[in-house]
Scaffold this active site. Structure first.
Site, PDB file in Angstrom:
ATOM      1  N   GLU A  55       0.824  -1.205   0.000  1.00 15.24           N
ATOM      2  CA  GLU A  55       0.000   0.000   0.000  1.00 15.24           C
ATOM      3  C   GLU A  55       0.864   1.264   0.000  1.00 15.24           C
ATOM      4  O   GLU A  55       1.938   1.293   0.593  1.00 15.24           O
ATOM      5  CB  GLU A  55      -0.935  -0.020   1.213  1.00 15.24           C
ATOM      6  CG  GLU A  55      -1.940  -1.156   1.102  1.00 15.24           C
ATOM      7  CD  GLU A  55      -2.951  -1.223   2.235  1.00 15.24           C
ATOM      8  OE1 GLU A  55      -4.080  -1.663   1.962  1.00 15.24           O
ATOM      9  OE2 GLU A  55      -2.637  -0.872   3.375  1.00 15.24           O
TER      10      GLU A  55
ATOM     11  N   CYS B 267       3.355   8.498   1.188  1.00 18.84           N
ATOM     12  CA  CYS B 267       3.904   7.550   2.154  1.00 18.84           C
ATOM     13  C   CYS B 267       4.152   6.224   1.426  1.00 18.84           C
ATOM     14  O   CYS B 267       3.227   5.617   0.899  1.00 18.84           O
ATOM     15  CB  CYS B 267       2.904   7.389   3.294  1.00 18.84           C
ATOM     16  SG  CYS B 267       3.409   6.201   4.527  1.00 18.84           S
TER      17      CYS B 267
ATOM     18  N   CYS C  45       6.653  -6.859   7.245  1.00 18.80           N
ATOM     19  CA  CYS C  45       7.737  -6.315   8.069  1.00 18.80           C
ATOM     20  C   CYS C  45       8.215  -7.421   9.008  1.00 18.80           C
ATOM     21  O   CYS C  45       7.429  -8.266   9.412  1.00 18.80           O
ATOM     22  CB  CYS C  45       7.229  -5.122   8.888  1.00 18.80           C
ATOM     23  SG  CYS C  45       8.545  -4.175   9.693  1.00 18.80           S
TER      24      CYS C  45
ATOM     25  N   CYS D  48       6.622  -4.824  15.855  1.00 19.49           N
ATOM     26  CA  CYS D  48       6.284  -3.844  16.887  1.00 19.49           C
ATOM     27  C   CYS D  48       4.869  -4.160  17.388  1.00 19.49           C
ATOM     28  O   CYS D  48       3.971  -4.438  16.598  1.00 19.49           O
ATOM     29  CB  CYS D  48       6.364  -2.420  16.333  1.00 19.49           C
ATOM     30  SG  CYS D  48       8.033  -1.987  15.807  1.00 19.49           S
TER      31      CYS D  48
ATOM     32  N   CYS E 280       1.586  -2.300  15.916  1.00 15.20           N
ATOM     33  CA  CYS E 280       1.479  -2.021  14.478  1.00 15.20           C
ATOM     34  C   CYS E 280       0.748  -3.147  13.764  1.00 15.20           C
ATOM     35  O   CYS E 280       1.048  -4.322  13.971  1.00 15.20           O
ATOM     36  CB  CYS E 280       2.886  -1.863  13.898  1.00 15.20           C
ATOM     37  SG  CYS E 280       2.877  -1.554  12.116  1.00 15.20           S
TER      38      CYS E 280
ATOM     39  N   CYS F 107      -1.200   5.799   9.893  1.00 12.74           N
ATOM     40  CA  CYS F 107       0.032   5.124  10.346  1.00 12.74           C
ATOM     41  C   CYS F 107      -0.296   3.793  10.994  1.00 12.74           C
ATOM     42  O   CYS F 107      -1.157   3.707  11.852  1.00 12.74           O
ATOM     43  CB  CYS F 107       0.738   5.938  11.428  1.00 12.74           C
ATOM     44  SG  CYS F 107       1.209   7.558  10.964  1.00 12.74           S
TER      45      CYS F 107
HETATM   46  N1  SAH Z   1       9.513   0.673  10.062  1.00  9.33           N
HETATM   47  C1  SAH Z   1       9.542   2.100  10.018  1.00  9.33           C
HETATM   48  C2  SAH Z   1       8.486   2.734   9.123  1.00  9.33           C
HETATM   49  C3  SAH Z   1       7.061   2.195   9.157  1.00  9.33           C
HETATM   50  S1  SAH Z   1       5.922   2.662  10.404  1.00  9.33           S
HETATM   51  C4  SAH Z   1       9.458   2.670  11.411  1.00  9.33           C
HETATM   52  O1  SAH Z   1       9.274   1.892  12.355  1.00  9.33           O
HETATM   53  O2  SAH Z   1       9.634   3.861  11.588  1.00  9.33           O
HETATM   54  C5  SAH Z   1       5.601   4.377  10.305  1.00  9.33           C
HETATM   55  C6  SAH Z   1       5.233   4.955  11.688  1.00  9.33           C
HETATM   56  O3  SAH Z   1       3.902   4.564  12.114  1.00  9.33           O
HETATM   57  C7  SAH Z   1       6.175   4.452  12.786  1.00  9.33           C
HETATM   58  O4  SAH Z   1       6.523   5.491  13.656  1.00  9.33           O
HETATM   59  C8  SAH Z   1       5.311   3.439  13.476  1.00  9.33           C
HETATM   60  O5  SAH Z   1       5.778   3.144  14.751  1.00  9.33           O
HETATM   61  C9  SAH Z   1       3.959   4.115  13.446  1.00  9.33           C
HETATM   62  N2  SAH Z   1       2.834   3.215  13.742  1.00  9.33           N
HETATM   63  C10 SAH Z   1       2.767   1.877  13.582  1.00  9.33           C
HETATM   64  N3  SAH Z   1       1.557   1.407  13.968  1.00  9.33           N
HETATM   65  C11 SAH Z   1       0.839   2.459  14.384  1.00  9.33           C
HETATM   66  C12 SAH Z   1      -0.493   2.612  14.849  1.00  9.33           C
HETATM   67  N4  SAH Z   1      -1.318   1.574  14.957  1.00  9.33           N
HETATM   68  N5  SAH Z   1      -0.909   3.851  15.160  1.00  9.33           N
HETATM   69  C13 SAH Z   1      -0.086   4.916  15.004  1.00  9.33           C
HETATM   70  N6  SAH Z   1       1.177   4.831  14.546  1.00  9.33           N
HETATM   71  C14 SAH Z   1       1.638   3.616  14.237  1.00  9.33           C
END
Ligand code: SAH
Length: 372
Positions: free
Chosen positions: A96, A109, A116, A120, A123, A341
């Site tokens: 996406e 974006c 991934c 985390c 996420c 995000c």
């Molecule tokens: N792997 C990279 C880029 C992808 S995530 C990174 O970790 O930075 C892009 C951003 O969205 C990151 O800061 C991530 O932690 C955040 N993110 C992930 N899941 C989220 C959620 N459910 N709500 C808000 N932000 C989230």
């Protein structure tokens, strides 16, 4: 020659394309002409590249292709955010990309991996597991295709800013991401200034150090917690590269430049959002040139977290601001189409079996088999 043996010219940045032409016995400046045809004019048909000799066009036709992923769906959010689902291969993998229009800018974006590996805990991409890295062609095509759509709609300027904040960890797909970034910043391709291209990382320390050697695009770091104990649970990568090492790498990245690191901090109710956390965070980052970006947690089905209350987010922000840390709260964009995000999931077969384990876990929690 079979179709498979053809090279996809979207995989080449300028340096690689120059090498390619020299190997063909051609002058390196052909690379600049071809880059302009493809990336600036959106021409993928060699016969139309009229400033190139007929014989060279014929050779390119024979040896090369210009293939982008296919657009599976394009969804429009009520707030103007748009999300593309792009099919990247014949194995049903899809990723996406999200376009966020704001006053005076169009931010895209971009995804760097199919899924991934980092897992985390908050996420939703993580819950889908991982399939593979994207190629340079698949990464730059996201910008190419979105610009094509915008142009067809009469918007000539196209995308003005790129953030590598889609699916995946860009620094774990280093070479392909670097080549794509070099195209984004190349005057013969997209000509974006380095300040308008941001790599976001969960904190792959050796890759940040390597990054400092090859580019100086903007860097965002997903911090999310002010101490190792908590960060270990939210960003498991922290067990490998703890906060002190991460901050040292951040300092190294901006050393000698007049620029700032952006720290991203997702606001999770009752987890990392107290004033005590804010105090600890400010102590950690205040002497580093940085900005703090508070991201309200975006929910998805079966998420175990909730977003902090607005009052909590505001208090956190006020605290950091009051101690001299530039702090902004990111507005959730496109959440009605799951484009915010951490909501990007694409569609693909997981090869890490994490999505399977996640499903099993959910089944146990709910005591029932979920529909496939
Ligand atoms: N792997 C990279 C880029 C992808 S995530 C990174 O970790 O930075 C892009 C951003 O969205 C990151 O800061 C991530 O932690 C955040 N993110 C992930 N899941 C989220 C959620 N459910 N709500 C808000 N932000 C989230």
């Amino acid at each position: 020659m079979s179709v498979n043996a053809k090279v996809n010219l979207l995989d080449f940045d300028r340096a690689a394309l120059e090498t390619f032409f020299v190997e063909l016995g051609e002058k390196p400046f052909r690379a600049r002409q071809v880059l302009q045809w493809i990336h600036q004019r959106g021409v993928t048909d060699f016969a139309s590249m009229t400033d190139i000799s007929k014989s060279l066009r014929a050779r390119l036709e024979e040896r090369c292709t210009i293939v982008t992923p296919r657009i599976v769906t394009l969804q429009d959010s009520t707030d103007g955010t748009r999300k593309w689902l792009l099919g990247v291969d014949t194995a049903d993998n899809a990723i996406e990309s999200v376009l966020i229009p704001e006053k005076g800018r169009m931010t895209l974006c971009i995804s760097s991996q199919v899924g991934c590996t980092l897992n985390c805990s908050f996420c939703s991409t993580a819950k889908q597991g991982f399939n593979r890295n994207l190629t340079t062609a698949e990464i730059i095509s996201q910008l190419y295709l979105v610009n094509q759509t915008l142009r067809a709609e009469g918007n000539q300027q196209g995308v003005t800013n790129v953030v590598m904040m889609g699916m995946g960890e860009p620094l774990l797909n280093f070479d392909a991401v670097m080549a794509a970034i070099s195209l984004m910043c190349d005057d013969f391709a997209y000509g974006l200034s380095k300040r308008r291209v941001t790599i976001s990382t969960a904190g792959v320390v050796p890759a940040i150090e390597r990054l400092a050697e090859v580019t100086d695009v903007a860097l965002a770091v997903s911090l999310h917690a002010p101490n190792d104990e908590l960060r270990d649970t939210l960003v498991p990568l922290n067990r490998k590269y703890p906060i002190a090492e991460l901050l040292r790498a951040c300092r190294g990245y901006i050393d000698g430049y007049n620029r700032k690191i952006t720290f991203e901090y997702v606001m999770l109710a009752g987890v990392n959002d107290s004033l005590e956390h804010a105090r600890e965070l400010v102590d950690l980052i205040r002497d580093l040139p940085c900005k703090l970006n508070l991201i309200p947690f975006n929910p998805y089905p079966h998420a175990v977290y909730r977003c902090s209350e607005q009052a909590e987010i505001d208090a956190f922000r006020e605290y950091a601001l009051g101690r001299g840390v530039i702090t902004v709260t990111r507005r959730a964009r496109g959440d009605d189409i799951d484009a915010a995000c951490g909501q990007l999931v694409g569609a693909f077969k997981d090869r890490s079996r994490r999505s399977h384990k996640y499903q099993l876990g959910l089944n146990q929690i709910e005591g029932t088999r979920l529909a496939q």
